[in-house]
Design an enzyme around this catalytic site. Structure first.
Site, mmCIF file in Angstrom:
data_model
loop_
_atom_site.group_PDB
_atom_site.id
_atom_site.type_symbol
_atom_site.label_atom_id
_atom_site.label_comp_id
_atom_site.label_asym_id
_atom_site.label_seq_id
_atom_site.Cartn_x
_atom_site.Cartn_y
_atom_site.Cartn_z
ATOM 1 N N GLU A 157 107.389 3.459 18.778
ATOM 2 C CA GLU A 157 106.503 2.472 18.164
ATOM 3 C C GLU A 157 105.044 2.869 18.281
ATOM 4 O O GLU A 157 104.264 2.668 17.349
ATOM 5 C CB GLU A 157 106.739 1.098 18.788
ATOM 6 N N TYR A 236 102.918 -6.770 18.053
ATOM 7 C CA TYR A 236 103.965 -6.115 17.264
ATOM 8 C C TYR A 236 104.812 -5.196 18.136
ATOM 9 O O TYR A 236 106.050 -5.238 18.085
ATOM 10 C CB TYR A 236 103.384 -5.318 16.098
ATOM 11 N N ASP A 254 105.865 -5.364 11.103
ATOM 12 C CA ASP A 254 104.900 -4.317 10.770
ATOM 13 C C ASP A 254 104.479 -4.502 9.315
ATOM 14 O O ASP A 254 104.870 -5.462 8.650
ATOM 15 C CB ASP A 254 105.486 -2.925 11.027
#
Length: 375
Positions: A157, A236, A254
């Site tokens: 990520e 996120y 996202d």
């Protein structure tokens, strides 16, 4: 000419009427009479055309005005679960499944009005099973989807932020092979971490990932609800770890997922039995089809997508601003100094004082006797 229309919603369907002398279906509505408000016109036209009588408090103002090229200005309202017709209407009326709107001809403005109504009344929509069938048929499975290791998901990520996923794959596999655990990364010198990051850009991400690993190695992982306490981990990234590593019912949003939701599910999604599967599928649709400039052909969510039905470049989600040119930017200047310092070339800080000061402030380089060196 000003026209008021009504988006009547009932269990995933919308009420449309056949206009005299036309083949396309329209929302119930018509032009305003002199001195008449848009809401009053909407109530009157709904009653006359369909026989459905509403009180004014049932009507929801969508705060939208649609300019139809060469046609009227539309002011749509919405009503959820209207009563049955109390009298015969003047026009043939049909309840059409929103999923099937693409199979019937509609006049301009219908798709956009229905989209706004779904968002305004928070009418959540079910996730079509064809989305998962499409997702499972895709080739080139991303390697991090085979793991539930929170550290491996964290690395993915962080690398994926502002970086194309195709580039991330190679870096991620090399990174995990070299530093397979948070403890292994924590024990590495920051200079080695920054060297391994070269080519991904935005090296502060590598610095934060290294700090994150040190925090995890010394104190363990925080509770899932407190993941944002880790250095550089925002909402996120925390949601992605909870979903993809811990398989909690959290939907990471996202840019790709936000586009799909804004365009295809404006009123929200119905609960999913497998949020891990749903999140991966939505991300892939956003990356492959629901891009800033949509590629609707072949999209598994095209049926029922109101954006795909509306011509004229309507976009219910703002496009991301173009990034400033790299050449000559502070990013390029910082990158050049950082590469030289990590390579042991000892560039003088005076060569670019502004870029040097920025790198020093970020802790990405050190200074010795006026020369820049690896941290």
């Amino acid at each position: 000419m000003d026209v008021a229309t009504v988006v009547a919603l009932r269990r995933g369907r919308v009420l449309l009427v056949a206009q005299p002398g036309g083949n396309a279906l329209a929302l119930p509505g018509g032009k305003l009479e002199p001195g008449e408000s848009a809401a009053a016109a909407a109530l009157r036209e709904l009653r006359e055309e369909t026989g459905i009588a509403l009180t004014a408090d049932r009507l929801c103002d969508l705060g939208l005005r649609i300019e139809v090229p060469g046609g009227p200005s539309l002011t749509p309202f919405a009503v959820v679960d209207p009563p049955r017709p109390g009298a015969p209407g003047e026009l043939p009326a049909r309840w059409i499944d929103i999923e099937r709107l693409g199979s019937v001809p509609t006049v301009a403005g219908v798709a956009r009005s229905v989209h706004r109504a779904l968002a305004h009344v928070a009418a959540s929509q079910p996730v079509p099973e064809r989305l998962f069938a499409w997702w499972e048929s895709q080739d080139g499975e991303l390697p991090w989807r085979r793991t539930r290791d929170p550290y491996a998901v964290l690395v993915c990520e962080v690398m994926s932020q502002q970086t194309q996923i195709e580039r991330v794959r190679v870096y991620w596999e090399r990174w995990i092979a070299r530093w397979p655990t948070a403890a292994a990364l924590a024990a590495a010198p920051l200079a080695d971490v920054l060297r391994a990051w070269q080519g991904l850009g935005y090296p502060r991400r590598a610095r934060d990932l290294h700090a994150c690993a040190r925090r995890i190695a010394s104190a363990g992982w925080p509770d899932p609800e407190r993941l944002t306490e880790l250095p550089g981990v925002g909402r996120y990234t925390a949601a992605a770890i909870r979903c993809f590593a811990l398989e909690q019912p959290v939907l990471p949003r996202d840019a790709n997922v936000r586009r799909v939701l804004a365009r295809r599910f404006p009123g929200g999604l119905a609960a999913s039995a497998n949020p891990w599967r749903l999140s991966g599928a939505l991300m892939d649709v956003g990356r492959s089809h629901c891009r800033a400039r949509p590629r609707c052909d072949g999209c598994p969510l095209r049926d029922g997508c109101l954006v795909a039905l509306e011509a004229g470049g309507w976009a219910p989600v703002a496009r991301r601003r173009h990034q400033a040119a790299y050449a000559g930017s502070m990013r390029e200047r910082r990158g050049a100094l950082l590469r030289a310092a990590l390579a042991g070339e000892r560039p003088p800080a005076a060569a670019d004082p502004q870029a040097a000061a920025s790198l020093l402030a970020d802790g990405l380089i050190a200074a010795r006797a006026g020369f820049l060196v690896a941290p």
